[in-house]
Design a protein around this motif. Structure first.
Motif, PDB file in Angstrom:
ATOM      1  N   TYR A 176      39.796  26.828  41.643  1.00 25.84           N
ATOM      2  CA  TYR A 176      40.234  27.355  40.353  1.00 25.84           C
ATOM      3  C   TYR A 176      40.242  28.881  40.422  1.00 25.84           C
ATOM      4  CZ  TYR A 176      40.217  23.048  37.549  1.00 25.84           C
ATOM      5  OH  TYR A 176      40.521  21.818  37.011  1.00 25.84           O
ATOM      6  N   VAL A 177      41.055  29.487  39.575  1.00 18.88           N
ATOM      7  CA  VAL A 177      41.098  30.940  39.466  1.00 18.88           C
ATOM      8  C   VAL A 177      41.074  31.304  37.987  1.00 18.88           C
ATOM      9  CG1 VAL A 177      42.350  31.312  41.628  1.00 18.88           C
ATOM     10  CG2 VAL A 177      43.636  30.949  39.520  1.00 18.88           C
ATOM     11  N   THR A 178      40.769  32.552  37.712  1.00 27.74           N
ATOM     12  CA  THR A 178      40.775  33.024  36.334  1.00 27.74           C
ATOM     13  C   THR A 178      41.173  34.488  36.303  1.00 27.74           C
ATOM     14  OG1 THR A 178      39.528  33.058  34.261  1.00 27.74           O
ATOM     15  CG2 THR A 178      38.340  33.706  36.251  1.00 27.74           C
ATOM     16  N   GLU A 179      41.050  35.105  35.148  1.00 24.96           N
ATOM     17  CA  GLU A 179      41.436  36.495  34.957  1.00 24.96           C
ATOM     18  C   GLU A 179      40.602  37.078  33.831  1.00 24.96           C
ATOM     19  OE1 GLU A 179      45.644  38.907  34.357  1.00 24.96           O
ATOM     20  OE2 GLU A 179      45.346  37.001  33.332  1.00 24.96           O
ATOM     21  N   ALA A 180      40.184  38.315  33.978  1.00 25.19           N
ATOM     22  CA  ALA A 180      39.448  39.025  32.931  1.00 25.19           C
ATOM     23  C   ALA A 180      39.780  40.502  33.047  1.00 25.19           C
ATOM     24  CB  ALA A 180      37.945  38.796  33.062  1.00 25.19           C
ATOM     25  N   ASP A 181      40.027  41.150  31.918  1.00 26.88           N
ATOM     26  CA  ASP A 181      40.379  42.567  31.916  1.00 26.88           C
ATOM     27  C   ASP A 181      39.290  43.394  32.587  1.00 26.88           C
ATOM     28  OD1 ASP A 181      42.715  41.995  30.579  1.00 26.88           O
ATOM     29  OD2 ASP A 181      41.924  42.505  28.595  1.00 26.88           O
ATOM     30  N   GLY A 182      39.698  44.221  33.556  1.00 25.55           N
ATOM     31  CA  GLY A 182      38.750  45.089  34.228  1.00 25.55           C
ATOM     32  C   GLY A 182      37.991  44.446  35.369  1.00 25.55           C
ATOM     33  N   PHE A 183      38.251  43.175  35.652  1.00 24.55           N
ATOM     34  CA  PHE A 183      37.552  42.461  36.722  1.00 24.55           C
ATOM     35  C   PHE A 183      38.525  42.086  37.837  1.00 24.55           C
ATOM     36  CE2 PHE A 183      34.646  42.090  33.267  1.00 24.55           C
ATOM     37  CZ  PHE A 183      33.391  41.917  33.816  1.00 24.55           C
ATOM     38  N   ASP A 184      38.062  42.236  39.081  1.00 24.58           N
ATOM     39  CA  ASP A 184      38.845  41.863  40.256  1.00 24.58           C
ATOM     40  C   ASP A 184      38.116  40.780  41.031  1.00 24.58           C
ATOM     41  OD1 ASP A 184      40.716  43.876  39.697  1.00 24.58           O
ATOM     42  OD2 ASP A 184      39.590  45.359  40.857  1.00 24.58           O
ATOM     43  N   LEU A 185      38.878  39.923  41.675  1.00 21.85           N
ATOM     44  CA  LEU A 185      38.287  38.907  42.527  1.00 21.85           C
ATOM     45  C   LEU A 185      37.629  39.561  43.730  1.00 21.85           C
ATOM     46  CD1 LEU A 185      37.934  35.903  43.374  1.00 21.85           C
ATOM     47  CD2 LEU A 185      40.118  36.118  44.561  1.00 21.85           C
ATOM     48  N   ALA A 186      36.364  39.238  43.980  1.00 21.58           N
ATOM     49  CA  ALA A 186      35.653  39.727  45.168  1.00 21.58           C
ATOM     50  C   ALA A 186      35.944  38.760  46.304  1.00 21.58           C
ATOM     51  CB  ALA A 186      34.159  39.816  44.893  1.00 21.58           C
ATOM     52  N   GLU A 187      36.778  39.179  47.231  1.00 20.91           N
ATOM     53  CA  GLU A 187      37.268  38.294  48.287  1.00 20.91           C
ATOM     54  C   GLU A 187      36.144  37.648  49.081  1.00 20.91           C
ATOM     55  OE1 GLU A 187      40.420  38.551  52.041  1.00 20.91           O
ATOM     56  OE2 GLU A 187      39.761  40.357  51.007  1.00 20.91           O
ATOM     57  N   GLN A 188      35.088  38.417  49.370  1.00 18.90           N
ATOM     58  CA  GLN A 188      34.004  37.885  50.183  1.00 18.90           C
ATOM     59  C   GLN A 188      33.153  36.860  49.455  1.00 18.90           C
ATOM     60  OE1 GLN A 188      31.908  41.391  51.563  1.00 18.90           O
ATOM     61  NE2 GLN A 188      33.108  41.443  53.444  1.00 18.90           N
ATOM     62  N   SER A 189      33.312  36.739  48.145  1.00 17.23           N
ATOM     63  CA  SER A 189      32.492  35.794  47.394  1.00 17.23           C
ATOM     64  C   SER A 189      33.052  34.380  47.424  1.00 17.23           C
ATOM     65  CB  SER A 189      32.386  36.244  45.933  1.00 17.23           C
ATOM     66  OG  SER A 189      33.620  36.041  45.248  1.00 17.23           O
ATOM     67  N   GLY A 200      47.374  39.219  43.535  1.00 13.38           N
ATOM     68  CA  GLY A 200      47.249  40.585  43.982  1.00 13.38           C
ATOM     69  C   GLY A 200      47.433  40.848  45.450  1.00 13.38           C
ATOM     70  N   THR A 201      47.589  39.820  46.304  1.00 18.92           N
ATOM     71  CA  THR A 201      47.676  40.082  47.731  1.00 18.92           C
ATOM     72  C   THR A 201      49.051  39.776  48.309  1.00 18.92           C
ATOM     73  OG1 THR A 201      46.913  37.865  48.288  1.00 18.92           O
ATOM     74  CG2 THR A 201      45.231  39.580  48.044  1.00 18.92           C
ATOM     75  N   ARG A 202      49.878  39.062  47.596  1.00 19.51           N
ATOM     76  CA  ARG A 202      51.182  38.684  48.125  1.00 19.51           C
ATOM     77  C   ARG A 202      52.234  39.718  47.738  1.00 19.51           C
ATOM     78  NH1 ARG A 202      51.778  34.258  50.393  1.00 19.51           N
ATOM     79  NH2 ARG A 202      54.011  34.285  50.058  1.00 19.51           N
ATOM     80  N   THR A 203      53.136  39.955  48.650  1.00 17.72           N
ATOM     81  CA  THR A 203      54.241  40.848  48.347  1.00 17.72           C
ATOM     82  C   THR A 203      55.366  40.054  47.730  1.00 17.72           C
ATOM     83  OG1 THR A 203      55.113  40.529  50.578  1.00 17.72           O
ATOM     84  CG2 THR A 203      53.641  42.402  50.230  1.00 17.72           C
ATOM     85  N   ALA A 204      56.206  40.737  46.961  1.00 20.33           N
ATOM     86  CA  ALA A 204      57.295  40.057  46.274  1.00 20.33           C
ATOM     87  C   ALA A 204      58.181  39.340  47.278  1.00 20.33           C
ATOM     88  CB  ALA A 204      58.113  41.076  45.488  1.00 20.33           C
ATOM     89  N   GLY A 205      58.473  38.070  47.006  1.00 24.49           N
ATOM     90  CA  GLY A 205      59.367  37.304  47.856  1.00 24.49           C
ATOM     91  C   GLY A 205      58.696  36.714  49.080  1.00 24.49           C
ATOM     92  N   ALA A 206      57.390  36.948  49.269  1.00 23.01           N
ATOM     93  CA  ALA A 206      56.705  36.394  50.436  1.00 23.01           C
ATOM     94  C   ALA A 206      56.671  34.876  50.346  1.00 23.01           C
ATOM     95  CB  ALA A 206      55.292  36.957  50.526  1.00 23.01           C
ATOM     96  N   GLU A 207      56.796  34.231  51.481  1.00 19.13           N
ATOM     97  CA  GLU A 207      56.848  32.780  51.512  1.00 19.13           C
ATOM     98  C   GLU A 207      55.441  32.196  51.463  1.00 19.13           C
ATOM     99  OE1 GLU A 207      58.525  29.162  54.374  1.00 19.13           O
ATOM    100  OE2 GLU A 207      58.958  31.275  54.834  1.00 19.13           O
ATOM    101  N   GLU A 211      48.534  30.880  44.435  1.00 22.99           N
ATOM    102  CA  GLU A 211      47.171  31.354  44.206  1.00 22.99           C
ATOM    103  C   GLU A 211      46.223  30.860  45.293  1.00 22.99           C
ATOM    104  OE1 GLU A 211      47.350  31.821  39.350  1.00 22.99           O
ATOM    105  OE2 GLU A 211      46.973  29.854  40.229  1.00 22.99           O
ATOM    106  N   LEU A 212      46.440  29.630  45.761  1.00 20.90           N
ATOM    107  CA  LEU A 212      45.645  29.137  46.884  1.00 20.90           C
ATOM    108  C   LEU A 212      45.840  30.026  48.106  1.00 20.90           C
ATOM    109  CD1 LEU A 212      46.260  25.281  46.649  1.00 20.90           C
ATOM    110  CD2 LEU A 212      44.066  26.431  46.337  1.00 20.90           C
ATOM    111  N   ASP A 213      47.076  30.396  48.369  1.00 19.31           N
ATOM    112  CA  ASP A 213      47.382  31.248  49.521  1.00 19.31           C
ATOM    113  C   ASP A 213      46.670  32.584  49.416  1.00 19.31           C
ATOM    114  OD1 ASP A 213      48.621  32.182  51.868  1.00 19.31           O
ATOM    115  OD2 ASP A 213      50.304  32.999  50.723  1.00 19.31           O
ATOM    116  N   ALA A 214      46.588  33.123  48.204  1.00 14.97           N
ATOM    117  CA  ALA A 214      45.955  34.418  47.994  1.00 14.97           C
ATOM    118  C   ALA A 214      44.435  34.346  48.039  1.00 14.97           C
ATOM    119  CB  ALA A 214      46.411  35.011  46.662  1.00 14.97           C
ATOM    120  N   VAL A 215      43.858  33.236  47.579  1.00 14.15           N
ATOM    121  CA  VAL A 215      42.412  33.131  47.432  1.00 14.15           C
ATOM    122  C   VAL A 215      41.728  32.550  48.669  1.00 14.15           C
ATOM    123  CG1 VAL A 215      40.578  31.956  46.138  1.00 14.15           C
ATOM    124  CG2 VAL A 215      42.492  32.998  44.918  1.00 14.15           C
TER     125      VAL A 215
END
Length: 209
Positions: free
Chosen positions: A51-64, A22-29, A172-176
């Motif tokens: 590790y990362v995961t996904e759940a409908d209606g849930f967003d990663l809390a960056e500060q956590s 959710g934080t990277r733009t398309a084509g970003a290195e 995903e590491l770059d984003a998290v």
């Protein structure tokens, strides 16, 4: 077990997408592996423990996002309705003999029951007690848990998040992973921690209490 995780107190969340977090733009290195490893080290963890995961209606809390124990990893996913799913990774194992004796992880960060029965479900075990429930499994020497409060997250949603939990790709590491602070290689300092004392968050009150 030392837990250094601060759940967000305000609604600052990072929309999470499985492929791009959710934080990277398309084509970003994506940064090279050395940079990702340095960012993981600054967080006091290792890339293979993220590790990362996904759940409908849930967003990663960056500060956590933070370290768990010596070099584990923990992150929280929050919903608009107030539900929290906690994903935690640490060195260890789980099997039919050791599973019931594991202290149950609480999504709120408070300690759960010292023991909870384990029900085999898919590739891991399901456990519930004291208002909390979790899925736990072991792989590659790591114990992966996905936990929540029973009143806020139903079992089907929790199981889906557990099944989707996987080791983060470089993108995903770059984003998290947080960016490194001014002192490269050092953990980013928490702004709400006093410079001396036991390190508890400041909660100053007036003379009247």
């Amino acid at each position: 077990m030392r837990r250094r995780l601060a759940l967000p107190s305000v609604a600052l969340s990072l929309p999470f997408l499985l492929a791009a977090c959710g934080t990277r733009t398309a084509g970003a290195e994506v940064p090279d592996r050395a940079e990702l490893e340095a960012r993981a080290a600054a967080l006091q963890t290792r890339p293979e423990h993220v590790y990362v995961t996904e759940a409908d209606g849930f967003d990663l809390a960056e500060q956590s996002v933070g370290v768990l124990g010596d070099d584990g990893f923990s992150a929280a996913y929050v919903s608009g309705g107030g539900g929290t799913i906690t994903l935690s990774v640490e060195r260890g194992r789980v099997d039919p003999a050791s599973c019931p004796a594991l202290p149950l992880t609480s999504a709120t960060g408070a300690g759960g029951p010292a023991e909870a029965p384990c029900e085999k479900d898919g590739g891991g075990w399901y456990r519930a007690a004291g208002g909390s429930h979790e899925y736990v499994r072991a792989e590659d020497g790591l114990r992966i848990r996905v936990s929540a409060d029973t009143g806020a997250v139903d079992r089907a949603t929790l199981r889906g998040a557990a099944e989707r939990a996987h080791r983060a790709s470089d993108a995903e590491l770059d984003a998290v992973l947080p960016e490194r602070g001014p002192g490269a290689g050092e953990p980013v300092e928490r702004g709400d921690l006093p410079p001396a004392g036991d390190g508890a968050p400041r909660n100053d009150v007036g003379a009247s209490g």
